[in-house]
Design an enzyme around this catalytic site. Structure first.
Site, PDB file in Angstrom:
ATOM      1  N   ASN A   9      43.645  47.096  93.866  1.00  0.00           N
ATOM      2  CA  ASN A   9      43.181  45.778  94.284  1.00  0.00           C
ATOM      3  C   ASN A   9      43.063  44.917  93.022  1.00  0.00           C
ATOM      4  OD1 ASN A   9      41.854  43.528  95.251  1.00  0.00           O
ATOM      5  ND2 ASN A   9      39.890  44.564  95.580  1.00  0.00           N
ATOM      6  N   LYS A  11      42.470  41.816  92.788  1.00  0.00           N
ATOM      7  CA  LYS A  11      41.504  40.709  92.935  1.00  0.00           C
ATOM      8  C   LYS A  11      42.138  39.383  92.441  1.00  0.00           C
ATOM      9  CE  LYS A  11      37.851  44.054  92.398  1.00  0.00           C
ATOM     10  NZ  LYS A  11      36.438  44.276  92.279  1.00  0.00           N
ATOM     11  N   GLU A 168      33.446  51.882  99.894  1.00  0.00           N
ATOM     12  CA  GLU A 168      33.195  51.300  98.583  1.00  0.00           C
ATOM     13  C   GLU A 168      31.712  50.962  98.449  1.00  0.00           C
ATOM     14  OE1 GLU A 168      36.962  49.626  96.771  1.00  0.00           O
ATOM     15  OE2 GLU A 168      36.115  48.014  97.954  1.00  0.00           O
ATOM     16  N   GLY A 174      33.041  47.671  90.134  1.00  0.00           N
ATOM     17  CA  GLY A 174      33.101  46.881  88.910  1.00  0.00           C
ATOM     18  C   GLY A 174      31.902  47.077  87.992  1.00  0.00           C
ATOM     19  N   SER A 214      34.750  51.913  90.778  1.00  0.00           N
ATOM     20  CA  SER A 214      34.926  52.397  89.402  1.00  0.00           C
ATOM     21  C   SER A 214      35.672  53.721  89.317  1.00  0.00           C
ATOM     22  CB  SER A 214      33.575  52.494  88.686  1.00  0.00           C
ATOM     23  OG  SER A 214      32.958  51.218  88.627  1.00  0.00           O
TER      24      SER A 214
HETATM   25  C1  PEP Z   1      37.362  47.229  94.281  1.00  0.00           C
HETATM   26  O1  PEP Z   1      37.236  46.060  93.996  1.00  0.00           O
HETATM   27  O2  PEP Z   1      37.816  47.536  95.377  1.00  0.00           O
HETATM   28  C2  PEP Z   1      36.956  48.225  93.287  1.00  0.00           C
HETATM   29  C3  PEP Z   1      36.775  49.451  93.681  1.00  0.00           C
HETATM   30  O3  PEP Z   1      36.775  47.788  91.987  1.00  0.00           O
HETATM   31  P1  PEP Z   1      36.502  48.705  90.703  1.00  0.00           P
HETATM   32  O4  PEP Z   1      37.474  49.832  90.725  1.00  0.00           O
HETATM   33  O5  PEP Z   1      36.709  47.797  89.536  1.00  0.00           O
HETATM   34  O6  PEP Z   1      35.098  49.191  90.813  1.00  0.00           O
END
Ligand code: PEP
Length: 255
Positions: A9, A11, A168, A174, A214
């Site tokens: 993703n 973003k 998630e 993040g 993460s």
């Molecule tokens: C996400 O935005 O779906 C995500 C899991 O971000 P990160 O891996 O940076 O935590």
């Protein structure tokens, strides 16, 4: 045998120029992708068509990060499933916690989008997950169960087989904090049980449940080794071709 899905993703990162550079690097770094692993990148809207063109000779699929559930009309600034389909997308992320938090996305909207994505042969990657406060209050299992139930409302047992759920935990997105493998497994099993209670055990076995929060090369293997973790939705680490490729390699190793 499990078929993993490793999804990036991106973003609000990478316009067309940066996308071209990152995809070139990714093409160099990505290991040989077997039939046991699906790989997906989800760049911003303006970079979708060129991503599809760039990746047409690879096993990396392209998805979007959002769309509007109507097909067309007076919705300034929005993009429809028809448009995503026409752009060559095969997947779409729905109900990411950032969309729920900053753009008022509701469980009802997530349900409408999931149905519409299925109608357009886009694989919906439906995101669910609790905040830290909700976990501390002990309501995380009920909350996630309700999110999954609402997202799948009115979806037939045939159609639901194409849905991907991404767990998630918001506190891990993040932040550099990751759910422990045990915490991830516990919630993934809970989601699978929820799907079994809504449909049946065969359906629950088939539906892929990704972990997001993460995920990095250093923790991917132990997370992906959990029985009910069928892949990862990866934010930060998907913007680095080497890191993303290492996560793909971890999935290949386990599958
Ligand atoms: C996400 O935005 O779906 C995500 C899991 O971000 P990160 O891996 O940076 O935590």
């Amino acid at each position: 045998m499990r078929r993993f899905l490793i999804a990036g993703n991106w973003k609000m990162n990478c316009g067309p120029n940066e996308t071209a550079a990152l995809l070139e690097e990714l093409k160099k770094e990505t290991p040989v992708i077997s039939e046991n692993v699906d790989v997906l990148v989800c760049p911003p809207f303006v970079s979708l068509s060129m991503s599809v063109n760039h990746l047409h000779d690879t096993d990396i699929a392209v998805g979007a990060q959002n769309f509007h559930f109507e097909d067309n009309g007076a919705y300034t600034g929005e993009i429809s499933a028809t448009m995503l389909e026409e752009s060559g997308c095969n997947y779409v992320i729905i109900g990411h916690s950032e969309r729920r938090e900053y753009f008022g996305e509701t469980d009802e909207g997530v349900n409408a989008k999931t149905k519409k994505a299925l109608l357009h042969k886009l694989v919906p990657v439906v995101c669910v997950g609790e905040s830290l406060a909700q976990r501390k209050d002990g309501v995380h299992f009920d909350l996630v169960k309700n999110q999954v139930t609402a997202a799948l409302e009115g979806i037939s047992s045939d159609d639901v087989l194409d849905v991907v759920i991404a767990y998630e935990p918001i506190w891990a997105i993040g932040t550099g904090e990751t759910a422990s493998p045990e915490q991830a497994q516990e919630m993934h099993a809970h989601i699978r049980n929820t799907i079994e209670s809504l449909y049946d055990s065969e359906t629950a076995d088939v539906i892929r449940i990704l972990y997001g929060g993460s995920m990095k090369p250093g923790n991917a293997e132990e997370l992906l080794q959990q029985n009910d973790v069928d892949g990862g939705l990866i934010g930060g680490a998907s913007l680095d071709a080497k890191s993303f490729s290492q996560i793909i390699s971890a999935a290949e190793k386990i599958s």
